[in-house]
Design an enzyme around this catalytic site. Structure first.
Site, PDB file in Angstrom:
ATOM      1  N   ASP A  67       1.114  -1.087   0.524  1.00 33.97           N
ATOM      2  CA  ASP A  67      -0.227  -0.441   0.129  1.00 33.97           C
ATOM      3  C   ASP A  67       1.128   1.389  -0.066  1.00 33.97           C
ATOM      4  O   ASP A  67       2.010   1.557   0.025  1.00 33.97           O
ATOM      5  CB  ASP A  67      -1.323   0.015   1.106  1.00 33.97           C
ATOM      6  CG  ASP A  67      -0.482   0.199   2.036  1.00 33.97           C
ATOM      7  OD1 ASP A  67       0.630   0.571   2.016  1.00 33.97           O
ATOM      8  OD2 ASP A  67      -0.828   0.358   3.486  1.00 33.97           O
ATOM      9  N   HIS A  68       0.481   2.209   0.382  1.00 28.03           N
ATOM     10  CA  HIS A  68       1.413   3.747   0.369  1.00 28.03           C
ATOM     11  C   HIS A  68       2.096   3.657   1.358  1.00 28.03           C
ATOM     12  O   HIS A  68       2.995   3.729   1.408  1.00 28.03           O
ATOM     13  CB  HIS A  68       0.038   5.136   0.126  1.00 28.03           C
ATOM     14  CG  HIS A  68      -0.638   4.456   1.497  1.00 28.03           C
ATOM     15  ND1 HIS A  68      -1.456   3.481   1.642  1.00 28.03           N
ATOM     16  CD2 HIS A  68      -0.693   5.834   3.240  1.00 28.03           C
ATOM     17  CE1 HIS A  68      -2.295   4.050   2.678  1.00 28.03           C
ATOM     18  NE2 HIS A  68      -1.702   4.961   3.888  1.00 28.03           N
ATOM     19  N   ARG A  73       9.984 -32.793   9.953  1.00 29.27           N
ATOM     20  CA  ARG A  73       9.051 -33.215  11.549  1.00 29.27           C
ATOM     21  C   ARG A  73       8.189 -31.368  11.227  1.00 29.27           C
ATOM     22  O   ARG A  73       6.685 -31.865  11.098  1.00 29.27           O
ATOM     23  CB  ARG A  73       9.667 -33.221  12.640  1.00 29.27           C
ATOM     24  CG  ARG A  73       9.687 -31.563  13.138  1.00 29.27           C
ATOM     25  CD  ARG A  73      11.104 -31.496  15.106  1.00 29.27           C
ATOM     26  NE  ARG A  73      11.619 -30.405  14.976  1.00 29.27           N
ATOM     27  CZ  ARG A  73      12.731 -29.892  14.746  1.00 29.27           C
ATOM     28  NH1 ARG A  73      13.264 -30.830  13.359  1.00 29.27           N
ATOM     29  NH2 ARG A  73      13.037 -28.976  14.980  1.00 29.27           N
ATOM     30  N   HIS A  74       8.678 -30.299  10.269  1.00 31.80           N
ATOM     31  CA  HIS A  74       7.379 -29.468   9.842  1.00 31.80           C
ATOM     32  C   HIS A  74       6.600 -29.440   8.906  1.00 31.80           C
ATOM     33  O   HIS A  74       5.879 -29.283   9.249  1.00 31.80           O
ATOM     34  CB  HIS A  74       8.560 -28.200   9.336  1.00 31.80           C
ATOM     35  CG  HIS A  74       9.741 -27.689  10.914  1.00 31.80           C
ATOM     36  ND1 HIS A  74       9.551 -27.363  11.996  1.00 31.80           N
ATOM     37  CD2 HIS A  74      10.857 -28.337  10.824  1.00 31.80           C
ATOM     38  CE1 HIS A  74      10.371 -27.398  12.543  1.00 31.80           C
ATOM     39  NE2 HIS A  74      11.630 -27.967  12.085  1.00 31.80           N
ATOM     40  N   GLY A  93      -1.313  -5.231   8.245  1.00 33.59           N
ATOM     41  CA  GLY A  93      -2.738  -5.550   8.252  1.00 33.59           C
ATOM     42  C   GLY A  93      -2.764  -6.099   6.757  1.00 33.59           C
ATOM     43  O   GLY A  93      -3.408  -6.879   5.953  1.00 33.59           O
ATOM     44  N   HIS A 141      10.546 -23.169   9.136  1.00 36.76           N
ATOM     45  CA  HIS A 141       9.696 -24.414  10.070  1.00 36.76           C
ATOM     46  C   HIS A 141       8.137 -24.027   9.116  1.00 36.76           C
ATOM     47  O   HIS A 141       7.503 -25.322   9.656  1.00 36.76           O
ATOM     48  CB  HIS A 141       9.686 -24.202  11.657  1.00 36.76           C
ATOM     49  CG  HIS A 141      10.679 -24.053  11.829  1.00 36.76           C
ATOM     50  ND1 HIS A 141      10.772 -24.484  13.353  1.00 36.76           N
ATOM     51  CD2 HIS A 141      12.225 -24.760  11.588  1.00 36.76           C
ATOM     52  CE1 HIS A 141      12.446 -24.562  13.826  1.00 36.76           C
ATOM     53  NE2 HIS A 141      13.128 -25.105  13.080  1.00 36.76           N
ATOM     54  N   CYS A 172       3.678  -3.040   4.003  1.00 30.32           N
ATOM     55  CA  CYS A 172       2.651  -2.280   4.454  1.00 30.32           C
ATOM     56  C   CYS A 172       3.108  -0.768   5.088  1.00 30.32           C
ATOM     57  O   CYS A 172       4.833  -1.060   5.666  1.00 30.32           O
ATOM     58  CB  CYS A 172       1.328  -2.447   5.066  1.00 30.32           C
ATOM     59  SG  CYS A 172       1.298  -3.063   6.315  1.00 30.32           S
ATOM     60  N   GLY A 173       3.125  -0.278   6.116  1.00 26.59           N
ATOM     61  CA  GLY A 173       3.490   0.624   7.489  1.00 26.59           C
ATOM     62  C   GLY A 173       4.257  -0.421   8.234  1.00 26.59           C
ATOM     63  O   GLY A 173       4.852  -0.155   8.813  1.00 26.59           O
ATOM     64  N   THR A 174       3.242  -1.565   8.643  1.00 27.93           N
ATOM     65  CA  THR A 174       3.529  -2.248   9.948  1.00 27.93           C
ATOM     66  C   THR A 174       4.037  -3.698   8.891  1.00 27.93           C
ATOM     67  O   THR A 174       4.681  -4.564  10.236  1.00 27.93           O
ATOM     68  CB  THR A 174       2.797  -2.587  11.118  1.00 27.93           C
ATOM     69  OG1 THR A 174       1.349  -3.032  10.493  1.00 27.93           O
ATOM     70  CG2 THR A 174       2.980  -1.098  11.297  1.00 27.93           C
ATOM     71  N   GLY A 175       3.552  -4.227   8.051  1.00 26.25           N
ATOM     72  CA  GLY A 175       3.530  -5.375   7.848  1.00 26.25           C
ATOM     73  C   GLY A 175       2.456  -6.372   8.409  1.00 26.25           C
ATOM     74  O   GLY A 175       2.670  -7.392   8.120  1.00 26.25           O
TER      75      GLY A 175
HETATM   76  C1  RB5 Z   1      -1.825   2.669   6.778  1.00 24.78           C
HETATM   77  O1  RB5 Z   1      -1.966   4.111   7.073  1.00 24.78           O
HETATM   78  C2  RB5 Z   1      -1.502   1.834   6.866  1.00 24.78           C
HETATM   79  O2  RB5 Z   1      -2.169   1.686   7.985  1.00 24.78           O
HETATM   80  C3  RB5 Z   1      -1.012   0.427   6.492  1.00 24.78           C
HETATM   81  O3  RB5 Z   1       0.157   0.937   5.733  1.00 24.78           O
HETATM   82  C4  RB5 Z   1      -1.002  -0.582   7.153  1.00 24.78           C
HETATM   83  O4  RB5 Z   1       0.382  -0.929   8.819  1.00 24.78           O
HETATM   84  C5  RB5 Z   1      -1.767  -1.412   8.472  1.00 24.78           C
HETATM   85  O5  RB5 Z   1      -1.490  -2.850   8.550  1.00 24.78           O
END
Ligand code: RB5
Length: 152
Positions: free
Chosen positions: A8-9, A132-133, A70, A98, A65-68
């Protein structure tokens, strides 16, 4: 190896960094967008990559994404996809070794570009250990079949 990649952005800049690195290393990748910093909805791009990987058109996928988070939550709704959020190389190695993860997700706001490229390298160079995995990963498939009605 052929990779599906998307963001995403919030992960756009990191996706572009990763694409450049893949190009330098002659690794083929197809970009499922987004293509700018304009605000978009991450599930749309995560779904596109996840479906392409689940369909067997690509060996592995990478979504930023911003955090990975979502994009991982979204991708894991697609039967056959095992997406792992990895912020450092050890997790990326274990996700492959694994868990036979087939999609890596990264957070641009969490992991700087240098470390992120090390995470990508660990993910792309580590094979599934099977043994085993394998039966544990097969159980994930059984859970998918039970709740999603699909056997992957
Ligand atoms: C976008 O602002 C942010 O919510 C998205 O990139 C992501 O981090 C969601 O999990």
């Amino acid at each position: 190896m052929k990779l599906a990649i998307g963001s995403d952005h919030g992960g756009y800049r990191l996706k572009e960094e990763i694409k450049s690195e893949l190009k330098l290393r002659d690794i083929e990748s197809v970009d499922f967008g987004t293509d700018s910093l304009e605000s978009v909805d991450y599930p749309d791009f995560a779904l596109a990559v996840a479906e392409a990987v689940a369909a067997g058109k690509f060996d592995l996928g990478i979504i930023c994404c911003g955090t990975g988070l979502g994009v991982a939550i979204t991708a894991n709704k697609v039967p056959g996809v095992r997406a792992a959020v990895c912020h450092e190389p050890y997790s990326a190695r274990m996700a492959r070794e694994h868990n036979d993860a087939n999609v890596l997700t990264l957070g641009e706001r969490v992991t700087g570009p240098g470390l992120a490229l090390e995470v990508v390298n660990a993910f792309l160079t580590t094979p599934f250990a099977a043994g085993r995995h394998a039966k544990r990963v097969a159980k994930i498939g059984e859970i998918e079949a039970k709740y999603m009605g699909v056997k992957s």
